[in-house]
Design an enzyme around this catalytic site. Structure first.
Site, PDB file in Angstrom:
ATOM      1  N   GLY A   8       0.809  -1.224   0.000  1.00 31.42           N
ATOM      2  CA  GLY A   8       0.000   0.000   0.000  1.00 31.42           C
ATOM      3  C   GLY A   8       0.833   1.261   0.000  1.00 31.42           C
ATOM      4  O   GLY A   8       1.726   1.427  -0.838  1.00 31.42           O
ATOM      5  N   LEU A  10       3.189   2.269   1.739  1.00 25.56           N
ATOM      6  CA  LEU A  10       4.619   2.175   2.033  1.00 25.56           C
ATOM      7  C   LEU A  10       5.451   1.776   0.809  1.00 25.56           C
ATOM      8  O   LEU A  10       6.672   1.678   0.892  1.00 25.56           O
ATOM      9  CB  LEU A  10       4.866   1.146   3.158  1.00 25.56           C
ATOM     10  CG  LEU A  10       4.372   1.545   4.558  1.00 25.56           C
ATOM     11  CD1 LEU A  10       4.419   0.348   5.504  1.00 25.56           C
ATOM     12  CD2 LEU A  10       5.211   2.685   5.131  1.00 25.56           C
ATOM     13  N   GLU A  77       1.338   2.610  11.344  1.00 25.54           N
ATOM     14  CA  GLU A  77       0.182   1.727  11.101  1.00 25.54           C
ATOM     15  C   GLU A  77      -0.649   1.511  12.364  1.00 25.54           C
ATOM     16  O   GLU A  77      -1.570   0.713  12.363  1.00 25.54           O
ATOM     17  CB  GLU A  77       0.647   0.377  10.537  1.00 25.54           C
ATOM     18  CG  GLU A  77       1.549   0.471   9.310  1.00 25.54           C
ATOM     19  CD  GLU A  77       0.871   1.117   8.104  1.00 25.54           C
ATOM     20  OE1 GLU A  77      -0.296   1.540   8.200  1.00 25.54           O
ATOM     21  OE2 GLU A  77       1.532   1.197   7.048  1.00 25.54           O
TER      22      GLU A  77
HETATM   23  N1  PCA Z   1       0.637   0.652   4.430  1.00 24.36           N
HETATM   24  C1  PCA Z   1       1.055  -0.708   4.576  1.00 24.36           C
HETATM   25  C2  PCA Z   1      -0.201  -1.433   4.879  1.00 24.36           C
HETATM   26  C3  PCA Z   1      -1.253  -0.615   4.232  1.00 24.36           C
HETATM   27  C4  PCA Z   1      -0.631   0.681   3.987  1.00 24.36           C
HETATM   28  O1  PCA Z   1      -1.091   1.626   3.411  1.00 24.36           O
HETATM   29  C5  PCA Z   1       1.692  -1.194   3.295  1.00 24.36           C
HETATM   30  O2  PCA Z   1       1.969  -0.388   2.399  1.00 24.36           O
HETATM   31  O3  PCA Z   1       1.918  -2.399   3.162  1.00 24.36           O
END
Ligand code: PCA
Length: 142
Positions: A8, A10, A77
């Site tokens: 996501g 990140l 998170e």
């Molecule tokens: N960040 C984490 C989990 C969901 C998000 O937006 C990711 O990128 O894996």
């Protein structure tokens, strides 16, 4: 050192990239199991839901991370907080070769049962895109 699979915000080029200071493993990876990947809430926040079995072999990136780096991303998170993500292990494989031995990696996800039933959701999707990220409004800790 541990492996972290991100799907996501990140990912490289995505809104929370600056918090991900891990070392990227070349290429793209996907989950061995199918997971539902939704955009949740008005913020359209990407979220993998457990249990697996439905949805897609979700595509993302793999990073080598140390304990300090993980702690920083855990805070973003909101790990263990109400409405926050859990961090669990999943099996991933390089996208280019499904015959390669699967790797164990950490991933941030939520339990389907923990999502309020009136939460808006879009999906499921196979992959989180830059186009979707343009509509993203982060509601986590900075
Ligand atoms: N960040 C984490 C989990 C969901 C998000 O937006 C990711 O990128 O894996």
């Amino acid at each position: 050192m541990q492996l972290l699979f991100v799907y996501g915000s990140l990912k490289e080029g995505f809104p929370n990239q600056h918090v991900n200071t891990g070392r990227r493993v070349d290429g793209q990876f996907r989950t061995v199991e199918r997971f539902p990947l939704y955009l949740l809430g008005n913020g359209e926040v990407p979220c993998l839901l457990a249990p697996p079995g439905n949805g897609y072999h979700v595509i993302g990136e793999l990073y080598e991370v140390n304990a300090d780096e993980l702690t920083r991303m855990d805070r973003l998170e909101r790990l263990g907080e109400p409405g926050g993500y859990e961090r669990v292990e999943v099996k991933v494989q390089p996208l280019s070769s499904s015959t390669t031995q699967a790797l164990e990696a950490l991933v941030y996800l939520k339990q389907e049962a923990s999502i309020p039933s009136d939460t808006a959701r879009l999906g499921p999707f196979e992959q989180y895109t830059l186009e979707q990220a343009a509509r993203f409004h982060w509601q986590g800790a900075a």
